[in-house]
Scaffold this motif. Structure first.
Motif, PDB file in Angstrom:
ATOM      1  N   LEU A   1     -20.236  26.982  16.404  1.00 54.10           N
ATOM      2  CA  LEU A   1     -21.563  27.164  15.803  1.00 54.10           C
ATOM      3  C   LEU A   1     -21.901  28.648  15.685  1.00 54.10           C
ATOM      4  N   ILE A   2     -21.595  29.415  16.718  1.00 51.88           N
ATOM      5  CA  ILE A   2     -21.850  30.856  16.683  1.00 51.88           C
ATOM      6  C   ILE A   2     -21.016  31.522  15.587  1.00 51.88           C
ATOM      7  N   MET A   3     -19.743  31.138  15.487  1.00 52.67           N
ATOM      8  CA  MET A   3     -18.877  31.720  14.460  1.00 52.67           C
ATOM      9  C   MET A   3     -19.348  31.323  13.058  1.00 52.67           C
TER      10      MET A   3
ATOM     11  N   GLY B   1     -15.274  20.787  25.561  1.00 53.15           N
ATOM     12  CA  GLY B   1     -15.701  20.341  24.237  1.00 53.15           C
ATOM     13  C   GLY B   1     -17.016  20.970  23.815  1.00 53.15           C
ATOM     14  N   VAL B   2     -17.982  21.007  24.721  1.00 55.83           N
ATOM     15  CA  VAL B   2     -19.277  21.627  24.415  1.00 55.83           C
ATOM     16  C   VAL B   2     -19.109  23.124  24.182  1.00 55.83           C
ATOM     17  N   GLU B   3     -18.274  23.772  24.990  1.00 56.09           N
ATOM     18  CA  GLU B   3     -18.034  25.203  24.818  1.00 56.09           C
ATOM     19  C   GLU B   3     -17.395  25.502  23.457  1.00 56.09           C
ATOM     20  N   LEU B   4     -16.422  24.687  23.055  1.00 52.51           N
ATOM     21  CA  LEU B   4     -15.788  24.886  21.749  1.00 52.51           C
ATOM     22  C   LEU B   4     -16.770  24.649  20.605  1.00 52.51           C
ATOM     23  N   LEU B   5     -17.600  23.626  20.724  1.00 52.43           N
ATOM     24  CA  LEU B   5     -18.612  23.375  19.695  1.00 52.43           C
ATOM     25  C   LEU B   5     -19.596  24.531  19.595  1.00 52.43           C
TER      26      LEU B   5
ATOM     27  N   LEU C   1     -29.446  31.584  12.145  1.00 52.78           N
ATOM     28  CA  LEU C   1     -29.902  30.837  13.322  1.00 52.78           C
ATOM     29  C   LEU C   1     -30.027  31.789  14.491  1.00 52.78           C
ATOM     30  N   GLY C   2     -31.141  31.747  15.200  1.00 58.14           N
ATOM     31  CA  GLY C   2     -31.334  32.588  16.373  1.00 58.14           C
ATOM     32  C   GLY C   2     -30.717  31.928  17.582  1.00 58.14           C
ATOM     33  N   LEU C   3     -29.407  32.074  17.750  1.00 56.77           N
ATOM     34  CA  LEU C   3     -28.706  31.416  18.841  1.00 56.77           C
ATOM     35  C   LEU C   3     -28.598  32.326  20.051  1.00 56.77           C
ATOM     36  N   PRO C   4     -28.978  31.828  21.221  1.00 54.12           N
ATOM     37  CA  PRO C   4     -28.787  32.631  22.430  1.00 54.12           C
ATOM     38  C   PRO C   4     -27.293  32.775  22.715  1.00 54.12           C
TER      39      PRO C   4
END
Length: 86
Positions: free
Chosen positions: A68-70, A60-64, A79-82
């Motif tokens: 968010l990245i997509m 679930g966390v991986e899909l979220l 957003l500066g997402l790692p």
């Protein structure tokens, strides 16, 4: 159908609608045929339930995170997402 089945199929299918539909169909049939056996196993070996919850939480966390990245890339949110570079 339980949440863990839906999450597992969604995680594997990603954006492939055909794979999602086939996976959900197979999952429904498997739960209907093997539901009683699974209930007996869960009653006998309680650790299976805890492993299942941990797996559901991880997926679930991986899909979220991937969503968010997509969304960040598609909507140009800035957003500066790692991990967003792959």
């Amino acid at each position: 159908m339980s949440l863990d089945n839906v999450l597992a199929v969604a995680a594997v299918a990603r954006a492939n609608l055909t794979l999602l539909m086939v996976g959900l169909g197979i999952s429904i049939v498997m739960m209907g045929l093997l539901g009683g056996l699974l209930a007996k196993l869960l009653d006998r070996f309680k650790i299976i339930a805890y492993v299942g919850v941990a797996l559901i939480a991880y997926i679930g966390v991986e899909l979220l995170w991937e969503g968010l990245i997509m969304a960040n890339a598609t909507l140009n949110l800035g957003l500066g997402l790692p991990g967003a570079g792959h």
